[in-house]
Scaffold this active site. Structure first.
Site, PDB file in Angstrom:
ATOM      1  N   ARG B 269       0.797  -1.171  -0.020  1.00  0.00           N
ATOM      2  CA  ARG B 269       0.043  -0.044  -0.191  1.00  0.00           C
ATOM      3  C   ARG B 269       0.949   1.294  -0.138  1.00  0.00           C
ATOM      4  NH1 ARG B 269      -2.869   0.730   5.301  1.00  0.00           N
ATOM      5  NH2 ARG B 269      -1.525   2.549   5.475  1.00  0.00           N
ATOM      6  N   HIS B 273      -3.964   4.435   4.323  1.00  0.00           N
ATOM      7  CA  HIS B 273      -5.326   3.605   4.449  1.00  0.00           C
ATOM      8  C   HIS B 273      -6.385   4.566   3.835  1.00  0.00           C
ATOM      9  CE1 HIS B 273      -8.627   1.083   5.314  1.00  0.00           C
ATOM     10  NE2 HIS B 273      -9.114   2.157   5.709  1.00  0.00           N
ATOM     11  N   TYR B 282       2.437   3.875  12.387  1.00  0.00           N
ATOM     12  CA  TYR B 282       2.843   2.756  12.605  1.00  0.00           C
ATOM     13  C   TYR B 282       3.576   1.911  11.439  1.00  0.00           C
ATOM     14  CZ  TYR B 282      -0.979   2.731   9.140  1.00  0.00           C
ATOM     15  OH  TYR B 282      -1.549   3.190   7.995  1.00  0.00           O
TER      16      TYR B 282
HETATM   17  C1  TPP Z   1     -16.176  -6.087   9.299  1.00  0.00           C
HETATM   18  C2  TPP Z   1     -15.510  -4.904   9.248  1.00  0.00           C
HETATM   19  N1  TPP Z   1     -14.521  -4.517  10.350  1.00  0.00           N
HETATM   20  C3  TPP Z   1     -13.659  -3.586  10.413  1.00  0.00           C
HETATM   21  C4  TPP Z   1     -13.610  -2.667   9.503  1.00  0.00           C
HETATM   22  C5  TPP Z   1     -12.998  -1.438   9.608  1.00  0.00           C
HETATM   23  N2  TPP Z   1     -11.875  -1.434   8.385  1.00  0.00           N
HETATM   24  C6  TPP Z   1     -12.059  -0.644   7.319  1.00  0.00           C
HETATM   25  S1  TPP Z   1     -11.022  -0.991   6.238  1.00  0.00           S
HETATM   26  C7  TPP Z   1     -10.047  -2.111   7.213  1.00  0.00           C
HETATM   27  C8  TPP Z   1      -8.768  -2.804   6.638  1.00  0.00           C
HETATM   28  C9  TPP Z   1      -9.031  -3.705   5.797  1.00  0.00           C
HETATM   29  O1  TPP Z   1      -7.924  -4.046   5.086  1.00  0.00           O
HETATM   30  P1  TPP Z   1      -7.647  -4.888   3.855  1.00  0.00           P
HETATM   31  O2  TPP Z   1      -8.619  -6.083   3.807  1.00  0.00           O
HETATM   32  O3  TPP Z   1      -6.041  -5.387   3.746  1.00  0.00           O
HETATM   33  O4  TPP Z   1      -8.124  -4.010   2.702  1.00  0.00           O
HETATM   34  P2  TPP Z   1      -7.217  -2.552   2.067  1.00  0.00           P
HETATM   35  O5  TPP Z   1      -7.703  -1.461   3.046  1.00  0.00           O
HETATM   36  O6  TPP Z   1      -6.000  -2.834   2.500  1.00  0.00           O
HETATM   37  O7  TPP Z   1      -7.741  -2.372   0.741  1.00  0.00           O
HETATM   38  C10 TPP Z   1     -10.493  -2.139   8.342  1.00  0.00           C
HETATM   39  C11 TPP Z   1     -10.244  -2.865   9.659  1.00  0.00           C
HETATM   40  C12 TPP Z   1     -14.623  -2.998   8.219  1.00  0.00           C
HETATM   41  N3  TPP Z   1     -14.622  -2.034   7.129  1.00  0.00           N
HETATM   42  N4  TPP Z   1     -15.326  -4.153   8.392  1.00  0.00           N
END
Ligand code: TPP
Ligand code: MG
Lengths: 324, 370
Positions: B269, B273, B282
């Site tokens: 990434r 975020h 972090y």
């Molecule tokens: C069920 C759920 N738990 C927590 C979140 C909060 N949240 C949003 S994005 C994220 C991280 C997701 O990481 P990843 O699957 O690696 O996707 P990326 O953001 O890196 O594209 C979290 C914990 C959420 N959207 N849905």
């Protein structure tokens, strides 16, 4: 000391970790990052990554694991990142956490806390503004607690951690950084089942909780200018309800308006209205009225003020009760 | 045509950790120069530039969205800087009949199916006009709760198969999503019923602040596919040609009745975020810096020029016109009126219940009149 709500929560968590060696915090991004709302900033550094644990992205898994941790004597406090992301864990909470003491015929409980930032008013994307307190308070075996200000957040969190049964501790995130207020240096556990009269009055009672307490107080100010003496009750405990305080408010003022930001249908306000109807009907001078969110998904944020009870809506409803 | 070189910007070095991660991942741009060029020349004539244009449009959208967020025109926004190749390939390797199931990270994917960019921007502006036309584009509404879109893709693919249609479904997701129960359930179900579905998981090494090492003990997410009895493919997420091949192959398999595929698009990434995130809290930003050279548009440009498929000026023109198409988008957003709440309430059910009728949406008249 002067703290905002999120700082008071962080302080309470630090105190819990300090005083109770069995306590463990877990959740997504709570360690190095200190949580997306910064409630746990510095705690992993202070207490180590065995006690402040960054979990994989798996709410059902780590909420279920919290139940297992309780069996071996730990006291888990789980952070759910946002309101709607607790839903994968509902099965663990409803099928297990809420039933555990009952399954042991009263002998053993699960001393776990689920911290859940919730509610609207922060211009957040979809599913970051839900108010799901009703579903938790409807399912048996869970306590549901909602603070409204920094001090109550700290004190109630300590109480939740010490209560011996699972507590859904919902944090109105719109209040997280709504100013700093006096909070005692060493927090003491608050009274878990108690509503609090934040302003006394004799003509009408506004019952509210979470971010709606501030709205109710604003409405009480307006109504005071019109000569109405309005009591504001901060509910704090969603389950169980503080029956005594609610019935006193009803019988002493004769008029009640309940404010909730959650959708209307089967909400906390409906439960309070039913209680008053059943137990205080004789003292009532007006029907108990509600100001609530709507029975629809929380709107995308440009329309969120339509969903959230406002001071004018509460004032209008209070007037209807006063003029009834 | 310039002499192809091994150290072309098409194939940058990413330092030890990156190189290790990408080892064994499907690549075109990382191949020997001659096979790299040969590959590009073997593609349908329009395709290489079409992929580049799609990425340029996605990039322009992302850059504009970040500006609009700073200007307060939209709210918090999850930038996808660096992930354009996966998205462009995911859309272009399928036909317009196939279904897409994006997350919050692929909001602009629908624009590659013809949806105007102001639609996804309205979503981040908190406006219901942000919900695109799902049936018209065959793109599901963007999915915020992690991993919950996977079973939808399985159902769409499986359903199409039951109906005898040759339609494929593709779900996007991230490394973090592979920890969630619904990822597992979806993969397993898809394999059991032989659903023609593609799980396109971008392993950008981070789920907000959580590194992949705290997410799973498997170093290669594609290995998880074995547990479900489906193929798992690893591909360089910054290599649009490799991503295209991976998705095309998975789609061919799906259409041939061979069931689901898990594709792990390996990368990093490059950005935060989202606009509210501060990665320096972090992670070692120097590590992110090592990956910066993998940025997919620059690599693609180098490869296109190397293969003689375009010159610098032409590619710059593509980028410029993609950006220009968005110059006045803020005006278009501002000119989109917010529907009254009564109209939004009327959109919840087919037959609107009384409780959502205009008269009862808020307090009844006798109450609201005080
Ligand atoms: C069920 C759920 N738990 C927590 C979140 C909060 N949240 C949003 S994005 C994220 C991280 C997701 O990481 P990843 O699957 O690696 O996707 P990326 O953001 O890196 O594209 C979290 C914990 C959420 N959207 N849905
Ligand atoms: Mg990720």
């Amino acid at each position: 000391m002067q703290l905002n709500m999120v700082e008071a929560i962080g302080r309470a968590l630090g105190q819990i970790l300090e005083d109770d060696p069995s306590s463990v915090l877990m959740g997504e991004d709570i360690g190095v990052n200190g949580g997306v709302f910064r409630a746990t900033v510095g705690l992993q550094q202070r207490f180590g990554d065995d006690r402040v644990v960054d979990t994989p992205l798996a709410e059902a898994g780590f909420v279920g694991a919290a139940i297992g941790m309780c069996l071996v004597g730990l006291h888990p406090i789980v952070e759910i990142q946002f309101d709607a992301f607790v839903y994968p864990a509902l099965q663990q909470l409803f099928d297990h956490a809420g039933r555990f003491r009952w399954r042991t015929q009263g002998a053993y409980g699960l001393p776990m806390v689920i911290r859940l930032p919730y509610g609207g008013g922060t211009k957040a994307p979809e599913l970051h503004s839900d108010s799901p307190e009703t579903i938790f308070s409807h399912m048996p075996g869970l306590r549901v607690v909602i603070p409204s200000d920094p001090r109550s957040a700290g004190e109630l969190l300590l109480a939740a951690a010490g209560c011996g049964d699972p507590v859904i501790f919902m944090e109105p995130k719109r209040m997280y950084r709504r100013g700093r207020y006096e909070v005692p240096e060493a927090l003491l556990a608050g009274d878990l089942d108690k509503a609090v009269v934040v302003r006394d009055g004799s003509d009408l009672s506004l019952i509210a909780y979470g971010a709606m307490v501030e709205v109710a107080e604003g409405a009480a100010d307006v109504l005071a200018q019109e000569g109405a003496s309005v009591r504001v009750v901060d509910l704090r405990s969603i389950y169980p309800l503080d029956r005594d305080e609610l019935l006193s408010a009803a019988s002493e003022t004769g008029r009640v308006v309940v404010v909730q930001e959650a959708p209307r249908h089967c909400g906390v306000a409906a439960e309070i209205a039913a209680m008053i109807q059943e137990e205080a009907a004789d003292s009532m001078l007006a029907p108990t009225l509600r100001v609530t969110g709507m029975d629809m998904p929380f709107p995308l944020f440009q329309s969120e003020d339509e969903m959230l009870p406002s001071i004018p809506r509460v004032v209008a409803t209070a007037r209807a009760a006063l003029n009834y | 045509m310039t002499e192809p070189s091994m150290t072309s910007p098409a194939r940058p070095t990413v330092g030890a950790p990156g190189a290790q991660l990408l080892e064994g991942a499907l690549t075109v741009l990382g191949d020997e120069p001659t096979s790299r060029v040969a590959h590009l020349l073997s593609l349908p004539q329009e395709l290489p530039l079409a992929l580049f244009s799609a990425m340029a449009r996605l990039r322009a959208f992302d850059e504009r969205a970040v500006i609009l967020q700073r200007q307060g025109v939209i709210g918090t926004y999850p930038t996808y800087f660096g992930e354009e190749a996966v998205q462009a390939a995911g859309v272009l390797a399928l036909s317009n009949e196939d279904w897409l199931f994006p997350t919050y990270r692929q909001t602009a994917a629908v624009t590659l199916r013809g949806c105007p960019p102001e639609v996804p921007l309205l979503m981040w502006r908190g406006h219901p006009g942000g919900w695109h036309d799902v049936m018209r584009y065959r793109v599901a509404p963007i999915c915020v709760p992690i991993a919950t879109n996977y079973p939808h893709a399985v159902g769409a693919a499986w359903g199409a198969k039951l109906k005898g249609e040759k339609v494929v479904a593709l779900a996007f997701g991230g490394d973090g999503s592979t920890s969630a129960g619904e990822f597992h359930e979806a993969c397993n179900l898809a394999a059991v019923v032989g659903a023609p579905v593609i799980f396109l998981v971008t392993n950008n090494q981070w789920a907000i602040s959580t590194p992949i090492s705290k997410q799973t003990r498997v170093t290669r997410l594609a290995d998880k596919a074995a547990a479900y009895g489906m193929p798992g493919i690893r591909v360089d997420s910054f290599d649009v040609f490799a991503c295209f091949e991976a998705v095309r192959e998975a789609a061919d398999r799906a259409r041939a009745g061979l069931g689901p595929t898990l594709i792990e698009a390996v990368g990093y990434r490059l950005g935060p975020h989202g606009t509210a995130d501060e990665p320096s809290m972090y992670r070692d930003q120097a590590q992110a810096g090592l990956w910066a050279a993998m940025e997919p548009l620059g690599r693609t440009e180098a490869a296109l020029i190397e293969a003689g498929l375009a010159d610098q000026q032409q590619l710059e023109q593509i980028r410029k016109s993609a950006a220009a198409a968005l110059f006045d988008v803020a005006d278009r957003l501002a000119a989109t009126p917010l529907p009254p709440i009564e109209e939004i309430a009327d959109s919840v059910h087919l037959r609107t219940p009384w409780s959502l009728s205009p008269e009862r949406l808020h307090e009844p008249k006798w109450i609201s009149n005080g």
